[in-house]
Design a protein around this motif. Structure first.
Motif, PDB file in Angstrom:
ATOM      1  N   ASP A 603       0.808  -1.216   0.000  1.00 48.52           N
ATOM      2  CA  ASP A 603       0.000   0.000   0.000  1.00 48.52           C
ATOM      3  C   ASP A 603       0.848   1.276   0.000  1.00 48.52           C
ATOM      4  O   ASP A 603       0.356   2.365   0.257  1.00 48.52           O
ATOM      5  CB  ASP A 603      -0.943   0.027   1.204  1.00 48.52           C
ATOM      6  CG  ASP A 603      -0.191   0.040   2.530  1.00 48.52           C
ATOM      7  OD1 ASP A 603       1.033  -0.226   2.528  1.00 48.52           O
ATOM      8  OD2 ASP A 603      -0.834   0.310   3.567  1.00 48.52           O
ATOM      9  N   SER A 625       1.055   6.675  -0.149  1.00 55.41           N
ATOM     10  CA  SER A 625       0.381   5.487   0.367  1.00 55.41           C
ATOM     11  C   SER A 625      -1.099   5.578   0.057  1.00 55.41           C
ATOM     12  O   SER A 625      -1.642   6.664  -0.191  1.00 55.41           O
ATOM     13  CB  SER A 625       0.600   5.343   1.872  1.00 55.41           C
ATOM     14  OG  SER A 625       0.063   6.451   2.567  1.00 55.41           O
ATOM     15  N   GLN A 626      -1.750   4.422   0.088  1.00 52.75           N
ATOM     16  CA  GLN A 626      -3.193   4.364  -0.158  1.00 52.75           C
ATOM     17  C   GLN A 626      -3.914   4.299   1.186  1.00 52.75           C
ATOM     18  O   GLN A 626      -3.573   3.508   2.051  1.00 52.75           O
ATOM     19  CB  GLN A 626      -3.529   3.116  -0.978  1.00 52.75           C
ATOM     20  CG  GLN A 626      -4.956   3.049  -1.470  1.00 52.75           C
ATOM     21  CD  GLN A 626      -5.259   4.126  -2.514  1.00 52.75           C
ATOM     22  OE1 GLN A 626      -5.829   5.162  -2.191  1.00 52.75           O
ATOM     23  NE2 GLN A 626      -4.866   3.868  -3.747  1.00 52.75           N
ATOM     24  N   VAL A 631      -5.243   8.865  -1.838  1.00 57.48           N
ATOM     25  CA  VAL A 631      -3.783   8.811  -1.897  1.00 57.48           C
ATOM     26  C   VAL A 631      -3.212   9.881  -0.972  1.00 57.48           C
ATOM     27  O   VAL A 631      -3.624  11.035  -0.996  1.00 57.48           O
ATOM     28  CB  VAL A 631      -3.277   9.026  -3.333  1.00 57.48           C
ATOM     29  CG1 VAL A 631      -1.758   9.157  -3.352  1.00 57.48           C
ATOM     30  CG2 VAL A 631      -3.721   7.878  -4.236  1.00 57.48           C
ATOM     31  N   ILE A 727       2.358   7.667  -7.957  1.00 55.81           N
ATOM     32  CA  ILE A 727       0.975   7.185  -8.036  1.00 55.81           C
ATOM     33  C   ILE A 727       0.879   6.008  -9.004  1.00 55.81           C
ATOM     34  O   ILE A 727       0.148   5.033  -8.763  1.00 55.81           O
ATOM     35  CB  ILE A 727       0.034   8.336  -8.434  1.00 55.81           C
ATOM     36  CG1 ILE A 727      -0.038   9.354  -7.287  1.00 55.81           C
ATOM     37  CG2 ILE A 727      -1.358   7.813  -8.774  1.00 55.81           C
ATOM     38  CD1 ILE A 727      -0.781  10.622  -7.629  1.00 55.81           C
ATOM     39  N   HIS A 728       1.636   6.073 -10.111  1.00 56.53           N
ATOM     40  CA  HIS A 728       1.638   4.930 -11.025  1.00 56.53           C
ATOM     41  C   HIS A 728       2.207   3.693 -10.328  1.00 56.53           C
ATOM     42  O   HIS A 728       1.671   2.578 -10.458  1.00 56.53           O
ATOM     43  CB  HIS A 728       2.455   5.232 -12.277  1.00 56.53           C
ATOM     44  CG  HIS A 728       2.549   4.053 -13.205  1.00 56.53           C
ATOM     45  ND1 HIS A 728       3.583   3.141 -13.155  1.00 56.53           N
ATOM     46  CD2 HIS A 728       1.708   3.613 -14.188  1.00 56.53           C
ATOM     47  CE1 HIS A 728       3.384   2.206 -14.059  1.00 56.53           C
ATOM     48  NE2 HIS A 728       2.263   2.463 -14.709  1.00 56.53           N
ATOM     49  N   LEU A 730       2.076   3.031  -7.273  1.00 55.00           N
ATOM     50  CA  LEU A 730       1.130   2.599  -6.238  1.00 55.00           C
ATOM     51  C   LEU A 730      -0.106   1.941  -6.824  1.00 55.00           C
ATOM     52  O   LEU A 730      -0.558   0.894  -6.325  1.00 55.00           O
ATOM     53  CB  LEU A 730       0.718   3.812  -5.395  1.00 55.00           C
ATOM     54  CG  LEU A 730      -0.285   3.564  -4.271  1.00 55.00           C
ATOM     55  CD1 LEU A 730       0.362   2.742  -3.155  1.00 55.00           C
ATOM     56  CD2 LEU A 730      -0.820   4.889  -3.722  1.00 55.00           C
ATOM     57  N   THR A 731      -0.652   2.556  -7.880  1.00 54.77           N
ATOM     58  CA  THR A 731      -1.964   2.136  -8.375  1.00 54.77           C
ATOM     59  C   THR A 731      -1.939   1.495  -9.760  1.00 54.77           C
ATOM     60  O   THR A 731      -2.945   0.904 -10.172  1.00 54.77           O
ATOM     61  CB  THR A 731      -2.913   3.348  -8.440  1.00 54.77           C
ATOM     62  OG1 THR A 731      -2.441   4.259  -9.453  1.00 54.77           O
ATOM     63  CG2 THR A 731      -2.968   4.070  -7.097  1.00 54.77           C
ATOM     64  N   GLN A 733      -1.953   3.277 -12.347  1.00 54.15           N
ATOM     65  CA  GLN A 733      -2.630   4.261 -13.194  1.00 54.15           C
ATOM     66  C   GLN A 733      -1.628   5.304 -13.674  1.00 54.15           C
ATOM     67  O   GLN A 733      -0.995   5.983 -12.879  1.00 54.15           O
ATOM     68  CB  GLN A 733      -3.756   4.944 -12.407  1.00 54.15           C
ATOM     69  CG  GLN A 733      -4.585   5.923 -13.224  1.00 54.15           C
ATOM     70  CD  GLN A 733      -5.701   6.540 -12.395  1.00 54.15           C
ATOM     71  OE1 GLN A 733      -5.800   6.313 -11.193  1.00 54.15           O
ATOM     72  NE2 GLN A 733      -6.549   7.331 -13.037  1.00 54.15           N
ATOM     73  N   VAL A 744      -7.551  11.222  -9.522  1.00 52.41           N
ATOM     74  CA  VAL A 744      -7.198  10.518  -8.292  1.00 52.41           C
ATOM     75  C   VAL A 744      -7.735  11.309  -7.110  1.00 52.41           C
ATOM     76  O   VAL A 744      -7.654  12.542  -7.081  1.00 52.41           O
ATOM     77  CB  VAL A 744      -5.664  10.369  -8.165  1.00 52.41           C
ATOM     78  CG1 VAL A 744      -5.279   9.814  -6.804  1.00 52.41           C
ATOM     79  CG2 VAL A 744      -5.120   9.474  -9.270  1.00 52.41           C
TER      80      VAL A 744
END
Length: 747
Positions: A603, A625-626, A631, A727-728, A730-731, A733, A744
C-alpha cells in the motif's frame, strides 16, 4: 529600520544620500559605469551603489526584490563577509530603481546551451550576453539568478571598501596600510592597539580611489558565507513592522480598485457607473481605458461600489473555452517548428526501424500565480514628480514605463520598492502599477492606493501557459532509451512578456522546451521540438516557467519507458547520466535518503524525477500510500546541487517552498475558461496545499557543480512528475494530464 526607511525615501529616490557623514562604498568593474543611484554624500564622493557607511553604522544595499526568499540576507552576507563587520551591526535596504543594478546572470542564462555545456562556444556566448546585459541595464529579480549575479560584484564591493578604509586609517596614523588589520567594523593598529571605527573613517575613505580587482577571501576564511545566518528581515516580519506594498499609508490618501474585461484583452464597449457613484464614500469613477476604477475613502467601500458597476464587454481575442484553447494549442503541431534545441542521432530512422514504440500525450493547464498579497500599488503625482510605492521584481522596467505613461523625464519618477507578499514572476508585470499611475495622473496631488480584489487578481493574471507534449520512445536492450522524441506546443512566454514591456522578441522561445531540452542525459537518438500556437492570451513567467510543465512531460515519459523496458527507474537514469557526475551524485544522494532499494509494503510506493533548471540539478523521490481517504503524500526527499551553498538553511527553505508550490499545482492547480473568461475566482476554487496536507520534506544540499546556481525555482519542476510516477507505482494508473485530482482522490 528608521534610518533605512529615511534613506529609501529621501536619499535613494531623490538622488542623494542625505545622511550626515555618510558615504556609499563599493567597486564597479566596468570602465564606464552607470551613474551611482545613491548620489553624493555630504562632503564626500560616492564610489558604488552597494554600501553606505555613516555615523549610525553599515547599510548594505541589496538591489533584488525580497519576496520571502531571503535574498536580502544572502546578498548582505556577501558584502559583510569581505567588509569584516559584525552581522548584528548590518542593515539591509532595497536599492532604488537603477541600471547600475543590472542583472548580468539572468541575461547570460538565456544562452542557447544546456547549463552543463562548458564548451568554448557556450562560454563565449554567455560572456557576450553578460557584456550585453550592461547595455540592456535591466534590474530584475527572477530566473533564480540573484546570488549568482551578486556573488562577485557584492563581495568585491565589500573588499574594496575595506581596503580604502584601511588606507584612510593608515594616512591618519602615518603607517603602512599593510601593517593594519580589520575586525568587527574597526581598523586596528596591532603595534599599539589603536583603532578607528569605519564610521570615523568613512568621509576620508571616500576620497581614495578603490582597487578595481581587490583580492577576495579564500573560502576557508569565510565567517558568514556557507553558514546559516539569521535573516535580516525576520524581526520586522515577526513583529508586524515590515512594510509590504499593501501596508503603505500616506497623508491624504485615496483608495481605489479596478474592474477590467474578464475576457482578457477584450474591449470595454461601455459601462454604467450611476449606481456605483451613489455608493457611500465614493469620490470618483474613472475610465482607465480598458478598465474602470472606483476611487473612495477606503478600500472596502471601493470594492463595494465597484460591484455595482455595469459593463458591456467585448469578446476575447482568443478561443472562448478551455476545449477550444487546447485545440488551438494542438493545432500548432501542424504548423512550423519554433525551435529544435536538441537533435541527436537520427530519430526518424530509429523510430521507423523500431519494433515497439511507446507513445504518450501529456497535457498541463494554465496556472495563476495566486500570491498571498494581491496586486497593489500607490502612486502620487505632485510638483512634476511621480512617486510610486509597490512591490516589484523589475524596477527599471516599471520606472521607464511609468515615465513614458506620465510624459515625464525618467529622473522625475521615483519608485519605492517594498517587501513583496509573493512574486513567483507575477510582479515582473506592470499592469497594476500603471493603473495606479493613471489614477495619479487623473487626481494630481493625492496619493492613490490601488488594490485589486482577489477575484480580479485570479481572473486577470499573466498565466503560466498551458502545454501539450506528444512523445515517442523506444527502449534499447541495454536498459536505457534508444530513442526519445518530444514535440511540445505551448504559448510563448517570451513573446507575450516582451510585447507588454516594449522589448523586441527575436528568435525561438526556449521556455517552450526548457525542462525537457537541456537535461543531463545521454540518449543516442534524441529530439525535442517546440511549437508556438500564437494565442493572444496573456502568459507570463511562473515559478520555473517552462520547466514547470516540461519536467512533468519529460520525467513522466522516461518513467513510462522504464516500465516498458522492465527496468528500475533509478538504475535507468544512473546509466543515462554516466557522463554527468553532478546528476549522478544528486540521484545517488536522493536514493540513499529515500532508501530506494528497500522494498515497501503493497500500500506504499515511491516515484522519482530529475530536472536541471536554472543551473541547478534537483532529484526528488516522493513516497505515497493508499488510505481510505485517498492517496496520501507521506514524504518528499530532495537532493539539490547548487555549486556553492551560501546559506544552507535558506536553501533548504527555498527547495521546500518550491516543492509545496509544485505539489499544489500537480494536485489541484488549473485555470479554465468559458465564454472567454476565467472560471476560477478565489482560493475556494483555485486552492493550494493546506498545512495538514503538506508532507514532511527532507532536503539535502550538495556542492559538486562548477558554479554557484539558483535555488528559488529548481525545486518545483521535479515535484510534479515524482508524484505522478509514485501514483503509477502505487496504483498502476498512468496520469498524463494535470491536475491529478481530476483522476485521483487525495487524502
Amino acid at each position: 529600520m528608521a534610518i533605512a526607511g529615511t534613506i529609501s525615501r529621501r536619499a535613494f529616490l531623490l538622488g542623494s544620500v542625505a545622511v550626515a557623514g555618510g558615504v556609499a562604498f563599493g567597486v564597479y568593474q566596468y570602465r564606464q559605469p552607470y551613474p551611482n543611484p545613491l548620489g553624493a554624500s555630504i562632503g564626500a564622493s560616492v564610489l558604488n551603489p552597494y554600501l553606505i557607511i555613516d555615523q549610525r553604522g553599515v547599510t548594505i544595499i541589496t538591489p533584488r526584490a525580497e519576496m520571502g526568499q531571503g535574498v536580502h540576507s544572502t546578498l548582505a552576507a556577501l558584502v559583510a563577509e569581505e567588509l569584516d563587520v559584525r552581522w548584528e551591526d548590518v542593515r539591509a535596504e532595497h536599492g532604488p530603481a537603477s541600471s547600475a543594478y543590472f542583472n548580468q546572470a539572468v541575461i547570460a542564462g538565456t544562452a542557447p546551451f544546456a547549463a552543463f555545456d562548458e564548451s568554448t562556444a557556450a562560454r563565449f556566448t554567455r560572456e557576450a550576453l553578460g557584456v550585453a546585459s550592461k547595455f540592456i541595464g535591466v534590474q530584475m529579480t527572477g530566473g533564480s539568478s540573484s546570488a549568482a549575479d551578486a556573488f562577485d560584484k557584492m563581495r568585491m564591493a565589500g573588499a574594496a571598501a575595506r581596503l580604502v578604509l584601511i588606507e584612510a586609517a593608515a594616512r591618519r596614523w602615518g603607517v603602512p596600510a599593510s601593517s593594519l588589520r580589520t575586525a568587527d567594523g574597526q581598523v586596528i593598529n596591532p603595534a599599539n592597539g589603536a583603532q578607528f571605527s569605519y564610521s570615523e573613517l568613512a568621509v576620508e575613505a571616500a576620497s581614495i580611489t578603490p582597487p578595481t580587482e581587490p583580492t577576495l577571501k579564500d573560502r576557508s576564511q569565510w565567517r558568514y558565507l556557507g553558514k546559516s545566518m539569521p535573516r535580516l528581515d525576520m524581526p520586522a516580519k515577526c513583529t508586524g513592522t515590515a512594510q509590504f506594498g499593501i501596508d503603505v499609508r500616506l497623508p491624504g490618501m485615496l483608495y481605489a480598485t479596478v474592474r477590467a474585461n474578464p475576457r482578457l484583452g477584450g474591449a470595454l464597449n461601455s459601462f454604467d457607473a450611476s449606481e456605483a457613484k451613489q455608493a457611500k464614500g465614493v469620490k470618483q469613477v474613472i475610465d482607465l481605458g480598458g478598465a474602470v476604477a472606483v476611487v473612495a475613502d477606503n478600500t472596502w467601500r471601493a470594492f463595494q461600489a465597484a460591484a455595482k458597476l455595469k459593463f458591456d464587454w467585448g469578446p476575447a481575442p482568443y478561443p472562448a473555452s478551455s476545449e477550444a484553447i487546447f485545440a488551438a494549442i494542438a493545432a500548432a503541431f501542424n504548423g512550423p517548428v519554433d525551435d529544435v534545441p536538441v537533435n541527436n542521432g537520427d530519430v526518424s530512422l530509429a523510430l521507423a526501424s523500431a519494433q515497439q514504440v511507446v507513445r504518450a500525450e501529456y497535457q498541463a493547464p494554465f496556472l495563476a500565480h495566486s500570491t498571498m498579497e494581491p496586486m497593489n500599488a500607490v502612486a502620487q503625482l505632485h510638483n512634476g514628480q511621480l512617486e510610486i510605492w509597490a512591490g516589484h521584481q523589475a524596477p527599471t522596467i516599471i520606472r521607464q514605463q511609468a515615465a513614458e505613461l506620465a510624459g515625464l523625464p525618467i529622473e522625475k519618477v521615483h519608485l519605492h520598492v517594498q517587501f513583496l507578499g509573493g512574486g513567483f514572476g507575477r510582479r515582473l508585470e506592470s499592469d497594476y502599477i500603471l493603473q495606479a499611475v493613471k489614477l495619479a495622473m487623473a487626481l494630481p496631488g493625492s496619493p492613490i492606493k490601488l488594490t485589486w480584489t482577489r477575484s480580479e487578481d485570479i481572473q486577470h493574471d499573466m498565466y503560466r501557459p498551458a502545454a501539450i507534449a506528444r512523445c515517442q520512445g523506444v527502449m534499447g536492450s541495454a536498459g536505457v532509451p534508444l530513442v526519445v522524441q518530444m514535440d511540445i506546443a505551448s504559448p510563448s512566454v517570451g513573446r507575450s512578456f516582451a510585447a507588454r514591456v516594449g522589448m523586441p522578441s527575436v528568435g525561438p522561445d526556449r521556455a517552450i522546451t526548457e525542462g525537457s531540452a537541456g537535461q543531463p542525459y545521454r540518449i543516442a537518438n534524441y529530439r525535442v521540438s517546440g511549437y508556438d500556437p500564437g494565442l493572444q492570451l496573456p502568459v507570463g513567467n511562473w515559478r520555473s516557467v517552462g520547466a514547470s510543465f516540461n519536467s512533468f512531460f519529460h520525467e513522466s515519459f522516461l518513467d513510462e519507458l522504464a516500465v516498458a523496458g522492465g527496468v528500475d527507474p533509478l538504475a535507468m537514469r544512473l546509466q543515462m547520466t554516466a557522463d554527468f557526475p553532478v546528476a549522478q551524485q544528486v540521484l545517488n544522494t536522493v536514493a540513499a535518503m529515500a532508501n530506494w532499494q528497500q522494498p515497501l509494503p503493497a500500500d506504499r510506493a515511491r516515484g522519482l524525477a530529475l530536472c536541471l533548471s536554472f543551473g541547478t540539478t534537483v532529484a526528488q523521490v516522493i513516497e505515497v500510500s493508499q488510505s481510505a481517504a485517498g492517496v496520501r503524500i507521506d514524504r518528499v526527499y530532495c537532493a539539490a546541487d547548487v555549486g556553492i551553498a551560501l546559506d544552507p538553511r535558506n536553501l533548504e527553505a527555498q527547495m521546500s517552498s518550491a516543492i509545496i508550490y509544485g505539489l499544489s499545482a500537480a494536485i489541484m492547480g488549473e485555470i479554465s475558461f468559458a465564454d472567454g473568461a476565467v472560471l476560477q475566482s478565489n482560493f475556494h476554487d483555485y486552492d493550494a496545499l493546506r498545512m495538514r496536507q503538506v508532507p514532511p520534506i527532507e532536503v539535502r544540499i550538495l556542492e559538486n557543480g562548477p558554479t554557484l546556481s539558483g535555488a528559488g525555482e529548481p525545486g518545483t519542476p521535479p515535484s510534479l512528475p515524482a508524484l505522478a510516477n509514485a501514483i503509477h507505482a502505487l496504483t498502476g494508473q498512468r496520469l498524463r494530464s494535470l491536475p491529478l485530482n481530476k483522476q485521483v482522490k487525495f487524502a
